[in-house]
Write an enzyme that holds these catalytic residues in place. Structure first.
Site, mmCIF file in Angstrom:
data_model
loop_
_atom_site.group_PDB
_atom_site.id
_atom_site.type_symbol
_atom_site.label_atom_id
_atom_site.label_comp_id
_atom_site.label_asym_id
_atom_site.label_seq_id
_atom_site.Cartn_x
_atom_site.Cartn_y
_atom_site.Cartn_z
ATOM 1 N N ARG A 269 0.866 -1.030 -0.048
ATOM 2 C CA ARG A 269 -0.162 -0.145 0.092
ATOM 3 C C ARG A 269 0.783 1.104 0.016
ATOM 4 N NH1 ARG A 269 -3.858 2.180 4.907
ATOM 5 N NH2 ARG A 269 -5.249 3.349 3.548
ATOM 6 N N HIS B 27 0.185 4.906 -2.342
ATOM 7 C CA HIS B 27 -0.042 6.013 -1.413
ATOM 8 C C HIS B 27 1.124 6.987 -2.000
ATOM 9 C CE1 HIS B 27 -3.325 5.560 1.512
ATOM 10 N NE2 HIS B 27 -3.282 4.537 0.329
ATOM 11 N N ASP B 28 2.292 6.550 -2.162
ATOM 12 C CA ASP B 28 3.500 7.408 -2.919
ATOM 13 C C ASP B 28 3.137 7.806 -4.000
ATOM 14 O OD1 ASP B 28 5.850 8.568 -2.770
ATOM 15 O OD2 ASP B 28 7.031 6.803 -3.437
ATOM 16 N N ASN C 206 -3.628 8.733 5.363
ATOM 17 C CA ASN C 206 -2.236 8.129 5.397
ATOM 18 C C ASN C 206 -1.829 7.680 6.974
ATOM 19 O OD1 ASN C 206 -1.353 8.140 2.682
ATOM 20 N ND2 ASN C 206 -0.635 10.065 2.748
ATOM 21 N N HIS D 149 -5.950 -5.501 -2.983
ATOM 22 C CA HIS D 149 -6.821 -5.872 -1.520
ATOM 23 C C HIS D 149 -7.044 -7.323 -1.150
ATOM 24 C CE1 HIS D 149 -8.670 -1.514 -1.370
ATOM 25 N NE2 HIS D 149 -7.490 -1.486 -1.172
ATOM 26 N N ASP E 237 -3.763 -13.753 -4.197
ATOM 27 C CA ASP E 237 -4.349 -14.654 -4.920
ATOM 28 C C ASP E 237 -5.524 -13.974 -5.444
ATOM 29 O OD1 ASP E 237 -6.283 -14.662 -2.610
ATOM 30 O OD2 ASP E 237 -5.849 -16.540 -1.957
HETATM 31 C C1 HEM Z 1 -8.859 1.959 -5.782
HETATM 32 C C2 HEM Z 1 -8.786 3.006 -4.883
HETATM 33 C C3 HEM Z 1 -8.309 2.398 -3.275
HETATM 34 C C4 HEM Z 1 -9.014 2.779 -2.317
HETATM 35 C C5 HEM Z 1 -10.202 3.774 -2.300
HETATM 36 C C6 HEM Z 1 -8.332 2.214 -1.295
HETATM 37 C C7 HEM Z 1 -8.590 2.405 -0.007
HETATM 38 C C8 HEM Z 1 -8.032 1.569 1.111
HETATM 39 C C9 HEM Z 1 -8.413 1.525 2.664
HETATM 40 C C10 HEM Z 1 -9.543 2.586 3.017
HETATM 41 C C11 HEM Z 1 -7.728 0.733 3.134
HETATM 42 C C12 HEM Z 1 -7.941 0.327 4.668
HETATM 43 C C13 HEM Z 1 -7.425 1.497 5.531
HETATM 44 C C14 HEM Z 1 -7.621 1.343 7.173
HETATM 45 O O1 HEM Z 1 -8.718 1.354 7.347
HETATM 46 O O2 HEM Z 1 -6.574 0.683 7.877
HETATM 47 C C15 HEM Z 1 -6.869 0.037 2.376
HETATM 48 C C16 HEM Z 1 -6.016 -1.049 2.666
HETATM 49 C C17 HEM Z 1 -5.160 -1.452 1.652
HETATM 50 N N1 HEM Z 1 -5.126 -1.117 0.246
HETATM 51 FE FE1 HEM Z 1 -6.160 0.139 -0.486
HETATM 52 N N2 HEM Z 1 -7.389 1.413 -1.868
HETATM 53 C C18 HEM Z 1 -7.349 1.540 -3.170
HETATM 54 C C19 HEM Z 1 -6.498 1.087 -3.922
HETATM 55 C C20 HEM Z 1 -5.296 0.250 -3.699
HETATM 56 C C21 HEM Z 1 -4.297 0.017 -4.811
HETATM 57 C C22 HEM Z 1 -4.151 0.258 -5.899
HETATM 58 C C23 HEM Z 1 -3.376 -0.912 -3.903
HETATM 59 C C24 HEM Z 1 -2.153 -1.740 -4.401
HETATM 60 C C25 HEM Z 1 -1.780 -2.023 -5.499
HETATM 61 C C26 HEM Z 1 -3.953 -1.167 -2.491
HETATM 62 C C27 HEM Z 1 -3.341 -1.849 -1.499
HETATM 63 C C28 HEM Z 1 -4.009 -1.822 -0.231
HETATM 64 C C29 HEM Z 1 -3.692 -2.549 0.835
HETATM 65 C C30 HEM Z 1 -2.602 -3.949 0.545
HETATM 66 C C31 HEM Z 1 -4.194 -2.656 2.078
HETATM 67 C C32 HEM Z 1 -4.019 -3.173 3.431
HETATM 68 C C33 HEM Z 1 -3.088 -2.495 4.179
HETATM 69 C C34 HEM Z 1 -2.574 -3.070 5.526
HETATM 70 O O3 HEM Z 1 -2.595 -4.193 5.633
HETATM 71 O O4 HEM Z 1 -1.974 -2.233 6.236
HETATM 72 N N3 HEM Z 1 -5.114 -0.248 -2.426
HETATM 73 N N4 HEM Z 1 -7.138 0.488 0.963
#
Ligand code: HEM
Length: 329
Positions: A66, A70-71, A97, A198, A257
């Site tokens: 992630r 974000h970067d 962030n 995700h 997966d």
């Molecule tokens: C499409 C738009 C996206 C939105 C709106 C979004 C939003 C979010 C949100 C709200 C969380 C949870 C944050 C929390 O409450 O702790 C999250 C987690 C995460 N996102 Fe996204 N995300 C998006 C796209 C992406 C992309 C493009 C990637 C990577 C290629 C990504 C990878 C992740 C990962 C791996 C997590 C888990 C982080 C952790 O375990 O700490 N996301 N995302």
């Protein structure tokens, strides 16, 4: 005459937009193996640190993937997410962030690289390489990471929240998500493919609470979510919960997966932004295909990550190579 002028203005505007977008994802100055001569073991060093970290803290895999997203989405992939500031006014202190994790892992990788090749490998490249290595460590695809990014010197708390150019938000609908990706030269396919990230990691209850308890402000639930899933999630998340974490892809949140797509198809996507992928014919078709034998998800993810890694990069003599990732030299 006025009509002609208007057409000319629209044309000029389109030209400017096309120029901005195409330069966004062209990534001039990046290449695979940028450090082959200047720091031949750079990628091995990164992989070694990550495999050590994954052995003891596998749940950081999602966080580290992630970080790269974000970067790249704010000011391009320039390591601006890593910068501290005297009064906590840099990107990392912006609301979306605050749930980012894994900065200390980046510091650990940087330290190892500085020991072997001082001042050579940029923090922005480290973030990109780490994103690939955690994907591989969790059984996901391997891709060749283009390197040669330089580190930027600017990081502003307001930018991730900008209503147009900020980070996409968990409550965004499909139209807004598509716009956010298009602004960075990323396609609708990139949106659905990268959302597959995700498959790893966790979310705070607060990021989807309104879907369970107060969807339209009347104490209702989100009708687009599977009611049985809502019951399950309610057991985990009570209203106002700011600390509990839920897996984005329950059952396999430490494995890269295709099960994320299975869940979203079954109306069990955790965030509104995940569920939104069912609201567009192209993204919906991809969800279904990604869980079939015709799935090209791993290959697509590799390609989209390379594309994302090119957004707004600075290269050559622009910026700098930071010695410590959290501060400019
Ligand atoms: C499409 C738009 C996206 C939105 C709106 C979004 C939003 C979010 C949100 C709200 C969380 C949870 C944050 C929390 O409450 O702790 C999250 C987690 C995460 N996102 Fe996204 N995300 C998006 C796209 C992406 C992309 C493009 C990637 C990577 C290629 C990504 C990878 C992740 C990962 C791996 C997590 C888990 C982080 C952790 O375990 O700490 N996301 N995302």
């Amino acid at each position: 005459m006025a009509g002609y002028k208007n057409i000319l203005q629209i044309f000029m505007l389109q030209l400017i937009m096309v120029t901005i977008f195409s330069s966004q994802t062209q990534g001039q100055g990046l290449k695979v193996g940028f450090y082959t001569k200047s720091c031949p073991d750079a990628e091995k060093i990164v992989s070694k640190v990550i495999s050590n970290v994954m052995a003891v803290a596998p749940s950081l895999s999602g966080a580290l993937l992630r970080l790269h997203f974000h970067d790249c989405f704010i000011r391009g992939c320039d390591g601006s997410i890593l910068l501290d500031s005297p009064n906590n006014q840099s990107e990392k202190f912006s609301i979306p962030n605050l749930s980012l994790r894994g900065y200390s892992v980046i510091d650990r990788v940087k330290l190892a690289l500085e020991n072997s090749c001082p001042g050579v490998v940029s923090c922005a490249d480290i973030v990109a390489l780490v994103a690939r290595d955690v994907t591989v460590a969790t059984m996901g695809p391997h891709w060749k990471v283009e390197t040669g990014r330089r580190d930027g010197n600017v990081s502003l708390i307001a930018e991730p929240l900008d209503s147009v150019a900020g980070l996409p938000a968990f409550f965004d609908n499909i139209t807004t998500l598509k716009q956010s990706f298009a602004l960075r030269g990323l396609s609708v396919k990139d949106l659905v493919v990268l959302s597959g990230g995700h498959t790893l990691g966790v979310s705070h209850c607060s990021s989807f609470e309104s879907r369970l308890y107060n969807f339209t402000g009347n104490g209702d639930t989100d009708p687009s979510m599977d009611p049985n899933y809502i019951i399950r999630l309610k057991r985990k998340c009570t209203p106002g919960d700011q600390t509990t974490l839920a897996e984005l892809d329950p059952g396999s949140f430490k494995t890269f997966d295709d099960s994320y797509y299975r869940l979203v198809t079954k109306r069990r996507g955790l965030l509104t932004s995940d569920a939104a992928l069912l609201d567009d014919p192209e993204t919906k078709a991809y969800l279904v295909r990604a869980t079939s034998r015709r799935s090209t998800f791993f290959k697509d993810f590799s390609e989209s990550m390379v594309k994302m890694g090119r957004i707004g990069v600075i290269t050559g003599s622009q910026g700098e190579v930071r010695k410590v990732c959290s501060r400019i030299n």
